[in-house]
Design a protein around this motif. Structure first.
Motif, short mmCIF file in Angstrom:
data_model
loop_
_atom_site.label_atom_id
_atom_site.label_comp_id
_atom_site.label_asym_id
_atom_site.label_seq_id
_atom_site.Cartn_x
_atom_site.Cartn_y
_atom_site.Cartn_z
N VAL A 192 8.40 -6.80 -5.66
CA VAL A 192 7.12 -7.36 -6.07
C VAL A 192 6.95 -7.17 -7.57
N TYR A 193 6.58 -8.24 -8.27
CA TYR A 193 6.33 -8.13 -9.71
C TYR A 193 5.04 -7.35 -9.96
N ASP A 194 3.98 -7.69 -9.23
CA ASP A 194 2.69 -7.02 -9.36
C ASP A 194 1.80 -7.46 -8.21
N SER A 195 0.64 -6.82 -8.08
CA SER A 195 -0.29 -7.17 -7.02
C SER A 195 -1.68 -6.71 -7.41
N VAL A 314 -6.51 -10.47 -1.74
CA VAL A 314 -5.39 -9.72 -2.30
C VAL A 314 -4.32 -10.72 -2.68
N ASN A 315 -3.61 -10.44 -3.74
CA ASN A 315 -2.48 -11.31 -4.08
C ASN A 315 -1.28 -10.48 -4.50
N TRP A 316 -0.12 -11.03 -4.22
CA TRP A 316 1.16 -10.44 -4.63
C TRP A 316 1.90 -11.46 -5.47
N TRP A 317 2.38 -11.04 -6.65
CA TRP A 317 3.21 -11.91 -7.47
C TRP A 317 4.68 -11.63 -7.17
N PHE A 318 5.44 -12.67 -6.90
CA PHE A 318 6.86 -12.53 -6.64
C PHE A 318 7.60 -12.18 -7.92
N ARG A 319 8.68 -11.43 -7.80
CA ARG A 319 9.53 -11.14 -8.96
C ARG A 319 10.14 -12.45 -9.43
#
Length: 319
Positions: A192-195, A314-319
């Motif tokens: 995960v890049y960030d969240s 909530v969100n997750w940024w992909f690498r």
């Protein structure tokens, strides 16, 4: 139902061919939530999609962080979240067109949320005078211990939004309430890049912007509407707004200017006012509890929390 990448592409090509100027088209829904389908029909072609409705309805945070019954307004589960009241979270406070960002304790946020849903204030000075831009004074009468504004007895006009709080900064117990979805871990480069989390009382608003990484956006509570534009179309909207207001802001480095004043008003009009005469072609998705939207890298998007009560995402940024 869509079947494979060709079906998703067909939907978008038809939208381009037959769309009216101002009415956004619905974001396609994947036929299933499998990793293979997501990778083939969304991640690899960089196409916005909704996962099947309520794919993430079993996330622990949905039941632990929010209290709601069918047909009732969503509220925060304050008794659970108060256990973590000492953690520091980023807040956005808006009031009568003015805006400020600050960092405060989660307890402070919970107090603000409670106060914003109550007519009377017990300790208004704790956030009205010190933290809320443009706040009006609160007075006490000789006949009552209740606080009220100088005009009429109304709830506060300020909106306090817990915005883009990194999950990694949360205590382990709260992290455990938001396990990383498999498609985020496996569709990209394996991490995960960030969240971040977003919690606030409707209406909430995030102006038009773009992210440097692909994004999985999941609704935990309440309802949000997302409008999306292809990279070139979003850039054109942004450029038009800058020309209209005589601005010179960067599309890459965004600051508080997009949250207030002329830029906020102009951007909101271009994105959300379907009567404005532009040639934009956009898409729209409405998310309720457990729904998830994939936003590809570089796609511009703006988000509104609608209805009454609390919204949470909530969100997750992909690498």
């Amino acid at each position: 139902m869509l079947v494979g990448r060709a079906a998703v592409s067909t939907v978008f090509s038809r939208c381009r061919a037959y769309s009216t100027k101002h009415i956004p088209r619905p974001v396609p829904v994947l036929p299933d939530a499998s990793l293979e389908t997501f990778r083939r029909d969304a991640f690899e072609p960089a196409t916005p999609v909704l996962l099947p409705r309520q794919t993430f309805s079993q996330l622990p945070a949905i039941k632990k962080w929010f209290s709601s019954e069918p047909d009732e307004v969503v509220t925060l589960n304050r008794s659970y979240l108060a256990r973590f009241g000492s953690i520091i979270v980023p807040l956005e406070i808006s009031n009568d067109g003015k805006f400020a960002r600050l960092e405060q304790s989660l307890s402070f946020f919970l107090e603000c949320v409670n106060a914003s849903s109550s007519t009377y204030q017990v300790q208004p000075s704790r956030y009205f005078n010190a933290y809320v831009p443009g706040a009006r004074a609160i007075k006490r009468t000789t006949k009552s211990n209740d606080f009220f504004s100088a005009a009429t007895i109304t709830p506060p006009t300020a909106r306090v939004y817990l915005a883009q709080a990194p999950i990694n900064d949360l205590p382990q117990a709260l992290k455990d309430d938001l396990p990383v979805p498999e498609i985020v871990m496996k569709a990209g480069k394996g991490d995960v890049y960030d969240s971040s989390i977003w919690i606030g009382q409707a209406p909430t608003y995030t102006p038009l912007h773009r992210d440097p990484n692909p994004n999985l956006f999941v609704q935990l509570a309440g309802t949000k509407v997302v409008r999306l534009f292809r990279p070139n179309e979003g850039k054109a909207i942004f450029a038009k707004v800058q020309e209209t207001i005589g601005g010179s802001a960067s599309a890459t480095m965004r600051g508080e200017e997009m949250m207030q004043g002329a830029e906020k008003t102009a951007l909101e009009g271009e994105v959300w006012d379907d009567e404005i005469g532009s040639n934009r072609v956009g898409w729209e998705a409405r998310l309720s509890r457990g729904d998830a939207l994939f936003i590809p890298q570089g796609w511009w998007h703006s988000i509104k929390g609608t209805g009454d009560g609390m919204t949470g995402s909530v969100n997750w940024w992909f690498r």
